[in-house]
Write a protein that holds these residues in place. Structure first.
Motif, PDB file in Angstrom:
ATOM      1  N   LEU A   1       0.743  -1.166  -0.024  1.00 33.79           N
ATOM      2  CA  LEU A   1       0.050   0.052   0.004  1.00 33.79           C
ATOM      3  C   LEU A   1       0.640   1.253  -0.062  1.00 33.79           C
ATOM      4  CD1 LEU A   1      -2.793  -0.974   2.754  1.00 33.79           C
ATOM      5  CD2 LEU A   1      -2.722  -1.289   0.223  1.00 33.79           C
ATOM      6  N   SER A   2       2.159   1.220   0.035  1.00 29.10           N
ATOM      7  CA  SER A   2       3.067   2.203  -0.067  1.00 29.10           C
ATOM      8  C   SER A   2       2.783   3.532  -1.004  1.00 29.10           C
ATOM      9  CB  SER A   2       4.383   1.722  -0.270  1.00 29.10           C
ATOM     10  OG  SER A   2       4.635   1.141  -1.404  1.00 29.10           O
ATOM     11  N   ILE A   3       2.645   3.139  -2.461  1.00 28.60           N
ATOM     12  CA  ILE A   3       2.120   4.081  -3.318  1.00 28.60           C
ATOM     13  C   ILE A   3       0.885   4.747  -2.890  1.00 28.60           C
ATOM     14  CG2 ILE A   3       1.926   4.550  -5.647  1.00 28.60           C
ATOM     15  CD1 ILE A   3       4.714   3.912  -4.809  1.00 28.60           C
ATOM     16  N   PRO A   4      -0.417   3.883  -2.832  1.00 28.34           N
ATOM     17  CA  PRO A   4      -1.612   4.914  -2.462  1.00 28.34           C
ATOM     18  C   PRO A   4      -1.437   5.564  -1.187  1.00 28.34           C
ATOM     19  CG  PRO A   4      -1.896   2.640  -3.151  1.00 28.34           C
ATOM     20  CD  PRO A   4      -0.582   2.639  -2.985  1.00 28.34           C
ATOM     21  N   LEU A   5      -0.578   5.113  -0.336  1.00 32.47           N
ATOM     22  CA  LEU A   5      -0.640   5.678   1.185  1.00 32.47           C
ATOM     23  C   LEU A   5       0.230   7.153   0.703  1.00 32.47           C
ATOM     24  CD1 LEU A   5       0.077   2.984   3.762  1.00 32.47           C
ATOM     25  CD2 LEU A   5      -1.932   4.438   3.536  1.00 32.47           C
ATOM     26  N   THR A   6       1.262   6.809   0.127  1.00 37.55           N
ATOM     27  CA  THR A   6       2.036   8.275  -0.170  1.00 37.55           C
ATOM     28  C   THR A   6       1.252   9.294  -0.849  1.00 37.55           C
ATOM     29  OG1 THR A   6       4.019   6.934  -0.302  1.00 37.55           O
ATOM     30  CG2 THR A   6       4.101   9.057  -1.273  1.00 37.55           C
ATOM     31  N   MET A   7       0.251   8.725  -1.950  1.00 38.07           N
ATOM     32  CA  MET A   7      -0.419   9.781  -2.694  1.00 38.07           C
ATOM     33  C   MET A   7      -1.522  10.549  -1.941  1.00 38.07           C
ATOM     34  SD  MET A   7      -1.218   6.982  -5.754  1.00 38.07           S
ATOM     35  CE  MET A   7      -2.906   7.647  -6.303  1.00 38.07           C
ATOM     36  N   VAL A   8      -1.887   9.888  -0.863  1.00 36.68           N
ATOM     37  CA  VAL A   8      -2.799  10.506   0.251  1.00 36.68           C
ATOM     38  C   VAL A   8      -2.046  11.760   0.922  1.00 36.68           C
ATOM     39  CG1 VAL A   8      -3.998  10.318   2.333  1.00 36.68           C
ATOM     40  CG2 VAL A   8      -4.014   8.468   0.690  1.00 36.68           C
ATOM     41  N   VAL A   9      -0.873  11.398   1.366  1.00 36.05           N
ATOM     42  CA  VAL A   9      -0.097  12.409   1.777  1.00 36.05           C
ATOM     43  C   VAL A   9       0.286  13.561   0.988  1.00 36.05           C
ATOM     44  CG1 VAL A   9       2.195  12.952   2.971  1.00 36.05           C
ATOM     45  CG2 VAL A   9       1.035  10.795   3.366  1.00 36.05           C
ATOM     46  N   LYS A  10       0.554  13.293  -0.272  1.00 36.42           N
ATOM     47  CA  LYS A  10       0.831  14.240  -1.134  1.00 36.42           C
ATOM     48  C   LYS A  10      -0.452  15.122  -1.766  1.00 36.42           C
ATOM     49  CE  LYS A  10       2.729  14.933  -6.091  1.00 36.42           C
ATOM     50  NZ  LYS A  10       1.489  15.628  -6.724  1.00 36.42           N
ATOM     51  N   ILE A  11      -1.326  14.579  -1.805  1.00 33.88           N
ATOM     52  CA  ILE A  11      -2.984  15.205  -2.082  1.00 33.88           C
ATOM     53  C   ILE A  11      -3.226  15.994  -0.768  1.00 33.88           C
ATOM     54  CG2 ILE A  11      -5.220  14.960  -2.350  1.00 33.88           C
ATOM     55  CD1 ILE A  11      -4.569  12.577  -4.180  1.00 33.88           C
ATOM     56  N   ALA A  12      -2.898  15.646   0.447  1.00 34.32           N
ATOM     57  CA  ALA A  12      -3.096  16.444   1.558  1.00 34.32           C
ATOM     58  C   ALA A  12      -2.193  17.494   1.773  1.00 34.32           C
ATOM     59  CB  ALA A  12      -2.875  15.532   2.875  1.00 34.32           C
ATOM     60  N   LEU A  13      -0.968  17.383   1.106  1.00 34.59           N
ATOM     61  CA  LEU A  13      -0.008  18.596   1.154  1.00 34.59           C
ATOM     62  C   LEU A  13      -0.417  19.612   0.148  1.00 34.59           C
ATOM     63  CD1 LEU A  13       3.249  16.647   1.587  1.00 34.59           C
ATOM     64  CD2 LEU A  13       2.102  17.929   3.601  1.00 34.59           C
ATOM     65  N   GLU A  14      -0.954  19.141  -0.847  1.00 35.18           N
ATOM     66  CA  GLU A  14      -1.339  20.340  -1.858  1.00 35.18           C
ATOM     67  C   GLU A  14      -2.324  21.066  -1.533  1.00 35.18           C
ATOM     68  OE1 GLU A  14       0.244  17.865  -5.685  1.00 35.18           O
ATOM     69  OE2 GLU A  14      -1.743  17.671  -5.218  1.00 35.18           O
TER      70      GLU A  14
END
Length: 339
Positions: A312-325
């Motif tokens: 799940l590393s990629i989906p979880l990192t995408m969550v972090v990236k979208i939250a930061l944006e």
């Protein structure tokens, strides 16, 4: 140092301390969070099918039952195949060990013939087919621990899918009609669905190429190695390497050095074509994550959540990236994650 600089430094320290506390909390609660995260991602994958069924006049309850039955049947078939094949493989391990001893003796004799003095027990100690299988088994054990919570995951999926239709209205009611929360959530779900679709296609291609080639070469348990290549290909960077080790070792013991090199070349060719040529181009457009960030996220989420965290590393990192944006103050950090 001025008061404003002191205030900035204090804020940085507080933010770092908060991050450390959150990470420690997530790591300590991993056993509870992992099933819930899996349920969320399964629900995100199932949501388009759920919408398609309901648009075609299928009642919501019937559509939900169809989806759950589909996951259950596929999961049962996979678990049955993996269990039977692994049991058969482990039953043959003594035969492989006997062949390995013979190969080791021949190797020691050849090395001594070349003037290289080697102790008899050196290769026996460091070349062991069980070691390679333990690497793969560690991932399966992590997945097996999650599957022990199958009913919890299925119930969570049911409730998430049932709430999905009313979720946009609840978000607008909670945050107002002009909120961007639902837009960000929709962007995340679209990105995850696209990522998993591309990754599944790449994994299927890799598994098909590996499986067919190994059958032609004559490596034992070729369907098992193809399935392992498919599953572990979801783990970025190192998954394909882990998947190749047991197959190459079995080819070495069963068929010899030449066919083991051919087997290794098969994995290298498949992963080079799908993993280094096709996938980066498709993933680069869909994810917007740099290769370095992908590798770091693999290590980080694997450490925090275990083997499932790697998947799940990629989906979880995408969550972090979208939250930061979503916030101007943190948008620069999201920019650093871009490819």
């Amino acid at each position: 140092m001025s008061s404003s600089e002191n205030r900035v430094a204090g804020n940085v320290v507080l933010i770092l301390a908060a991050i450390v506390i959150v990470i420690a909390g997530v790591k300590s609660a991993a056993s509870m969070l992992v099933p819930f995260l899996l349920a969320v991602f399964i629900a995100i994958l199932a949501a388009p099918l759920m919408r398609w069924l309901t648009r075609h006049k299928v009642p919501t309850l019937i559509a939900l039952i169809i989806i759950l039955l589909g996951f259950t049947v596929v999961g049962t078939l996979l678990a049955t195949f993996i269990g039977k094949t692994l049991n058969a493989f482990y039953a043959d391990v003594p035969v492989y060990e006997q062949k390995l001893q013979t190969l080791t003796t021949q190797s020691v004799t050849w090395l001594r013939g070349q003037g290289i003095e080697v102790a008899d027990n050196v290769l026996r100690e460091y070349v062991n087919p069980g070691v390679a299988m333990k690497m793969v088994a560690s991932v399966f054990n992590g997945l097996g621990g999650v599957l022990a919570n199958t009913f919890l995951i299925l119930f969570a999926v049911i409730f998430i899918l049932l709430e999905a239709s009313s979720f946009p209205d609840k978000v607008r009611k909670a945050f107002g009609d002009h909120t961007q929360a639902f837009t960000h959530f929709q962007r995340f779900t679209d990105s995850v669905q696209q990522y998993l679709m591309i990754k599944t296609l790449m994994s299927l291609g890799t598994a098909a190429m590996v499986g067919i080639a190994l059958v032609i070469v004559g490596v034992d348990y070729a369907p098992l190695w193809a399935l392992i290549a498919f599953l572990l290909n979801y783990i970025p960077n190192i998954g394909s390497i882990i998947a190749a080790v047991p197959a190459v070792l079995v080819a070495l013991i069963q068929l010899g050095v030449g066919d083991a090199l051919i087997t290794a070349a098969i994995y290298v060719g498949a992963n080079t074509f799908f993993g280094n040529v096709v996938e980066p181009r498709m993933m680069g457009r869909s994810l917007g994550l740099s290769s370095f960030v992908v590798f770091v996220s693999l290590v980080f989420w694997g450490w925090v959540l275990g083997p499932v965290g790697m998947l799940l590393s990629i989906p979880l990192t995408m969550v972090v990236k979208i939250a930061l944006e979503t916030r101007p103050q943190t948008r620069w950090m999201a920019t650093l994650l871009d490819h």
